[in-house]
Design a protein around this motif. Structure first.
Motif, PDB file in Angstrom:
ATOM      1  N   SER A  63      16.516 -10.740 -16.108  1.00  0.00           N
ATOM      2  CA  SER A  63      15.631 -10.588 -17.251  1.00  0.00           C
ATOM      3  C   SER A  63      14.629  -9.456 -17.022  1.00  0.00           C
ATOM      4  O   SER A  63      14.179  -9.222 -15.897  1.00  0.00           O
ATOM      5  N   LYS A  64      14.282  -8.767 -18.100  1.00  0.00           N
ATOM      6  CA  LYS A  64      13.221  -7.773 -18.032  1.00  0.00           C
ATOM      7  C   LYS A  64      11.898  -8.457 -17.660  1.00  0.00           C
ATOM      8  O   LYS A  64      11.603  -9.573 -18.109  1.00  0.00           O
ATOM      9  N   ILE A  65      11.098  -7.787 -16.847  1.00  0.00           N
ATOM     10  CA  ILE A  65       9.766  -8.276 -16.477  1.00  0.00           C
ATOM     11  C   ILE A  65       8.797  -7.951 -17.610  1.00  0.00           C
ATOM     12  O   ILE A  65       8.803  -6.837 -18.141  1.00  0.00           O
ATOM     13  N   THR A  66       7.968  -8.924 -17.965  1.00  0.00           N
ATOM     14  CA  THR A  66       7.149  -8.778 -19.173  1.00  0.00           C
ATOM     15  C   THR A  66       5.658  -8.646 -18.890  1.00  0.00           C
ATOM     16  O   THR A  66       4.852  -8.765 -19.802  1.00  0.00           O
ATOM     17  N   TYR A  67       5.269  -8.408 -17.657  1.00  0.00           N
ATOM     18  CA  TYR A  67       3.858  -8.184 -17.342  1.00  0.00           C
ATOM     19  C   TYR A  67       3.744  -6.882 -16.560  1.00  0.00           C
ATOM     20  O   TYR A  67       4.746  -6.311 -16.131  1.00  0.00           O
ATOM     21  N   GLN A  68       2.514  -6.414 -16.365  1.00  0.00           N
ATOM     22  CA  GLN A  68       2.281  -5.163 -15.654  1.00  0.00           C
ATOM     23  C   GLN A  68       1.600  -5.435 -14.317  1.00  0.00           C
ATOM     24  O   GLN A  68       0.760  -6.330 -14.208  1.00  0.00           O
ATOM     25  N   LEU A  69       1.962  -4.665 -13.315  1.00  0.00           N
ATOM     26  CA  LEU A  69       1.265  -4.748 -12.032  1.00  0.00           C
ATOM     27  C   LEU A  69      -0.171  -4.249 -12.184  1.00  0.00           C
ATOM     28  O   LEU A  69      -0.425  -3.279 -12.900  1.00  0.00           O
ATOM     29  N   THR A  70      -1.088  -4.917 -11.514  1.00  0.00           N
ATOM     30  CA  THR A  70      -2.468  -4.430 -11.527  1.00  0.00           C
ATOM     31  C   THR A  70      -2.644  -3.225 -10.607  1.00  0.00           C
ATOM     32  O   THR A  70      -3.575  -2.448 -10.761  1.00  0.00           O
ATOM     33  N   GLU A  71      -1.707  -3.087  -9.652  1.00  0.00           N
ATOM     34  CA  GLU A  71      -1.754  -1.937  -8.740  1.00  0.00           C
ATOM     35  C   GLU A  71      -0.331  -1.607  -8.305  1.00  0.00           C
ATOM     36  O   GLU A  71       0.363  -2.452  -7.741  1.00  0.00           O
ATOM     37  N   ARG A  72       0.109  -0.401  -8.580  1.00  0.00           N
ATOM     38  CA  ARG A  72       1.476  -0.019  -8.228  1.00  0.00           C
ATOM     39  C   ARG A  72       1.594   0.236  -6.731  1.00  0.00           C
ATOM     40  O   ARG A  72       0.656   0.756  -6.108  1.00  0.00           O
ATOM     41  N   PRO A  73       2.744  -0.099  -6.147  1.00  0.00           N
ATOM     42  CA  PRO A  73       2.929   0.197  -4.723  1.00  0.00           C
ATOM     43  C   PRO A  73       2.994   1.696  -4.469  1.00  0.00           C
ATOM     44  O   PRO A  73       3.325   2.484  -5.364  1.00  0.00           O
ATOM     45  N   VAL A  74       2.673   2.077  -3.241  1.00  0.00           N
ATOM     46  CA  VAL A  74       2.765   3.489  -2.846  1.00  0.00           C
ATOM     47  C   VAL A  74       4.243   3.813  -2.616  1.00  0.00           C
ATOM     48  O   VAL A  74       4.898   3.217  -1.757  1.00  0.00           O
ATOM     49  N   LEU A  75       4.771   4.761  -3.395  1.00  0.00           N
ATOM     50  CA  LEU A  75       6.189   5.082  -3.342  1.00  0.00           C
ATOM     51  C   LEU A  75       6.385   6.598  -3.416  1.00  0.00           C
ATOM     52  O   LEU A  75       5.622   7.289  -4.102  1.00  0.00           O
ATOM     53  N   PRO A  76       7.432   7.096  -2.739  1.00  0.00           N
ATOM     54  CA  PRO A  76       8.257   6.392  -1.755  1.00  0.00           C
ATOM     55  C   PRO A  76       7.542   6.311  -0.409  1.00  0.00           C
ATOM     56  O   PRO A  76       6.723   7.167  -0.084  1.00  0.00           O
ATOM     57  N   ARG A  77       7.898   5.308   0.364  1.00  0.00           N
ATOM     58  CA  ARG A  77       7.305   5.161   1.686  1.00  0.00           C
ATOM     59  C   ARG A  77       8.348   5.270   2.784  1.00  0.00           C
ATOM     60  O   ARG A  77       8.103   5.881   3.820  1.00  0.00           O
ATOM     61  N   PHE A  78       9.505   4.668   2.574  1.00  0.00           N
ATOM     62  CA  PHE A  78      10.536   4.674   3.611  1.00  0.00           C
ATOM     63  C   PHE A  78      11.730   5.561   3.250  1.00  0.00           C
ATOM     64  O   PHE A  78      12.344   6.150   4.127  1.00  0.00           O
ATOM     65  N   LEU A  79      12.065   5.650   1.966  1.00  0.00           N
ATOM     66  CA  LEU A  79      13.166   6.527   1.545  1.00  0.00           C
ATOM     67  C   LEU A  79      12.602   7.918   1.307  1.00  0.00           C
ATOM     68  O   LEU A  79      12.414   8.373   0.177  1.00  0.00           O
ATOM     69  N   THR A  80      12.318   8.613   2.411  1.00  0.00           N
ATOM     70  CA  THR A  80      11.724   9.945   2.361  1.00  0.00           C
ATOM     71  C   THR A  80      12.599  10.931   3.122  1.00  0.00           C
ATOM     72  O   THR A  80      13.456  10.533   3.940  1.00  0.00           O
ATOM     73  N   GLU A  81      12.375  12.184   2.908  1.00  0.00           N
ATOM     74  CA  GLU A  81      13.126  13.223   3.605  1.00  0.00           C
ATOM     75  C   GLU A  81      12.942  13.100   5.107  1.00  0.00           C
ATOM     76  O   GLU A  81      13.874  13.337   5.890  1.00  0.00           O
ATOM     77  N   GLN A  82      11.735  12.726   5.539  1.00  0.00           N
ATOM     78  CA  GLN A  82      11.451  12.607   6.972  1.00  0.00           C
ATOM     79  C   GLN A  82      12.258  11.488   7.614  1.00  0.00           C
ATOM     80  O   GLN A  82      12.630  11.571   8.795  1.00  0.00           O
ATOM     81  N   GLU A  83      12.545  10.430   6.865  1.00  0.00           N
ATOM     82  CA  GLU A  83      13.267   9.286   7.424  1.00  0.00           C
ATOM     83  C   GLU A  83      14.777   9.434   7.322  1.00  0.00           C
ATOM     84  O   GLU A  83      15.520   8.735   8.023  1.00  0.00           O
TER      85      GLU A  83
END
Length: 638
Positions: free
Chosen positions: A289-309
């Motif tokens: 199901s689609k999520i019907t509320y909003q995050l109060t704070e978005r996660p920091v992205l990307p953190r692990f799927l980066t060019e460095q990793e």
């Protein structure tokens, strides 16, 4: 030099590229003749055309849909921003309601008066937004750009044989055009029946059975086709994705059934014209199901799927090299949100957990031990396998028990994904969206091997759609009501649909129980599989027959990093581009973008527009042939 350009298709992709072409032409003074060819009205194209049942909805909230750039878009050249679907409807609500009242479209009148940010509007109403956006782009074309729209099809495009750089386009109505550049933007072309569909039709004909092949649900006329899908008859349905949701609506509400609202949710009242649908698929459950509320704070992205990793080798494998980082990105977002928003459900210091999680490799037993130590409740842990395949390894003695298990799963999923107490799910959604864009970028830059590019459009896109692009929660609550009313029966996972020559019927068997289900009708409720060589589109067939395009194992068109068509011999045509859902590894095939995220949708449109305008500076000696320069292919030149 005055350029002449041809767009094959008049849907949202062409709208987006035309918008960027207009912006650059206004800044540079370029002189361009643009021809847009599509049998359907310009702006919306086929999928979003107006003459659809208002019961068929978009699967994104009105506030999450935009077709024009916004303030977050980082593009070369001037950016002309436009409103989201919701903002546009807000500004035009009264005028639209009056128009729908005058024209007798009462369902659309009621709908537009009730739209808010979280509404999932009908595709028929979405059509009006696209038509407005098209008109706005056309009205903003600079004086040097002239536009002609042809309500027909392109049947062939040939390289000029007279020593020029031009191409010769043949239209179905007999018109011919000499052009400098071509953009294939047909959207979802039809396909000719493959061996599986032909065999199914022949079996159905021999035994007097019903069979509905994969197709675009809105085109099939199933609401009124009681000969193929008779009222009260058992029907097997293969597939539980978005095409299944459309099918469900058309065969229930579309045949006069209605839902009554109660404190416990909707209750379905039959019209008597519904068949009984026995549904199953590989996963055995509908999209989340689609999520019907909003995050109060978005996660920091990307953190692990980066060019460095990522591994340093130039060509990567999606499953081997990228997937472990994707999984860790999703899990990392989940636990970051859990510790941030729900610390009372954790038992470790957040900084300690984060430090240990960040240094662990995905799949290491130490990571599992860390989670077990820090997160006591199983419902708060991130279980990617269970998220993807909730019925794996589960067995029941009867089909009735399987039905009950799937029903319970759907009810729990709708409840959870509307509950901010599990805001970790929304964080995972954000992470998955970030990963999707990153993986698409790797594919587009030629960083993935050919098998991986095919997987981008295969299992990876399937996982993304299942988790992040599911139906509105209302549709799943209605599914539960239909199950309670006996209109829908769930078969389970890994269902094998097969013809029974002896019994003269279709059969379905799940891996979750020993029971088999038989019926006289089978509906393959899936979209036609993209396969260029099996396309019913005459232009694609002609280009394929001459080796002037190529496809991956998954059947999608291969393009280079500039979206130019790659020939069967690996060379690149300098003046032919392709965009949309039948293009391999693109990742931004959707008709719209999500606002506020600097969407790759707009950057791709911008790149194609600049490539088209750059044709005026290209000098080719002799007939326009495929470029023999090394191609930075989407699938990476090897």
């Amino acid at each position: 030099m005055r350029l002449t350009l041809l767009f094959v298709g008049a849907g949202p992709r062409t709208l987006g590229v035309l918008d960027r072409l207009s912006a650059h032409a206004a800044a540079t003074g370029a002189a361009v003749d643009v021809h847009v060819v599509d049998p359907h009205p310009a702006g919306a194209g086929r999928v979003w055309r107006a003459d659809q049942d208002p019961l068929l909805w978009m699967n994104s909230r009105a506030a999450d849909v935009t077709v024009l750039p916004d303030a977050s878009s980082r593009l070369e050249g001037p950016v002309r921003t436009g409103p989201t679907l919701h903002a546009w409807l807000e500004a035009h609500r009264t005028a639209l309601a009056e128009e729908f009242a005058r024209t007798g479209q009462d369902a659309l009148r009621r709908e537009v008066l009730s739209v808010h940010e979280d509404t999932f509007v009908s595709r028929a109403l979405g059509n009006r937004y696209l038509r407005w956006a098209w008109d706005r782009v056309v009205a903003g074309l600079p004086a040097g750009v002239r536009l002609t729209v042809h309500r027909t099809r392109v049947v062939d495009v040939l390289d000029d044989q007279r020593g020029t750089d031009r191409q010769h386009a043949v239209l179905e109505d007999g018109t011919t055009l000499d052009v400098d550049g071509v953009v294939l933007a047909q959207g979802h072309p039809d396909v000719v029946p493959g061996p599986r569909e032909v065999a199914a039709r022949e079996f159905a004909a021999r035994h007097g059975l019903g069979y509905v092949a994969p197709g675009y649900t809105s085109d099939l006329g199933l609401s009124d086709d009681e000969e193929t899908l008779p009222p009260g008859r058992d029907v097997l349905v293969a597939g539980m994705g978005l095409a299944f949701v459309d099918l469900l609506v058309l065969l229930t509400q579309g045949r006069g059934g209605r839902f009554e609202e109660t404190p416990d949710g909707p209750v379905y009242h039959r019209s008597g014209r519904e068949p009984v649908l026995h549904v199953g698929s590989r996963r055995g459950v509908p999209y989340r199901s689609k999520i019907t509320y909003q995050l109060t704070e978005r996660p920091v992205l990307p953190r692990f799927l980066t060019e460095q990793e990522l591994p340093s080798r130039p060509v990567l494998g999606l499953r081997r090299d990228v997937w472990p980082l994707v999984a860790k990105e999703l899990a990392g977002a989940h636990y970051a949100e859990l510790f941030r928003a729900h610390p009372g459900r954790t038992t470790l210091d957040p900084a300690e957990f984060d430090r240990r999680f960040a240094t662990a490799r995905w799949g290491d037993p130490d990571l599992d031990a860390l989670v077990a130590q820090a997160v006591p409740a199983a419902e708060d842990r991130f279980d990617l396998r269970r998220l993807d395949r909730p019925l794996d390894g589960w067995w029941a003695p009867t089909g009735a028990a399987v039905h009950d298990r799937v029903r319970a799963h759907v009810a729990a999923d709708v409840e959870r994904r509307g509950d901010p107490r599990f805001s970790m799910d929304a964080a995972v959604f954000s992470a998955l969206l970030s990963c999707y864009v990153t993986v698409a970028g790797l594919a587009h830059a030629g960083r993935l091997d050919d098998d991986s590019v095919a997987e981008v459009d295969g299992w990876w896109h399937g996982l993304f759609s299942y988790v992040a692009s599911g139906p509105p929660p209302r549709r799943l609550r209605e599914l539960l009501a239909l199950a309670d009313a006996g209109v829908v029966r769930f078969l389970g996972a890994d269902v094998r649909f097969a013809p029974d020559e002896v019994g003269g019927c279709w059969t379905a068997r799940s891996s979750n129980s020993p029971d088999a289900t038989s019926a006289a009708v089978l509906v393959d409720a899936r979209l036609p599989r993209a396969h260029v060589t099996e396309s019913a589109d005459p232009l694609l067939r002609n280009l394929s027959g001459r080796g002037e395009l190529s496809e991956l194992a998954g059947g999608k068109l291969v393009v280079d990093t500039e979206q130019r068509l790659v020939h069967a011999d690996g060379t690149v045509h300098p003046g032919r581009f392709a965009v949309g859902p039948w293009v391999a590894g693109g990742g931004w095939a959707a008709a719209f973008a999500r606002p506020g995220l600097d969407a790759g949708f707009f950057r791709l449109n911008d790149r194609v527009a600049r490539g088209l305008l750059g044709l005026g500076a290209v000098s080719v000696v002799g007939p326009r042939a495929a470029s023999t320069a090394p191609s930075r292919r989407t699938t990476a030149a090897r």
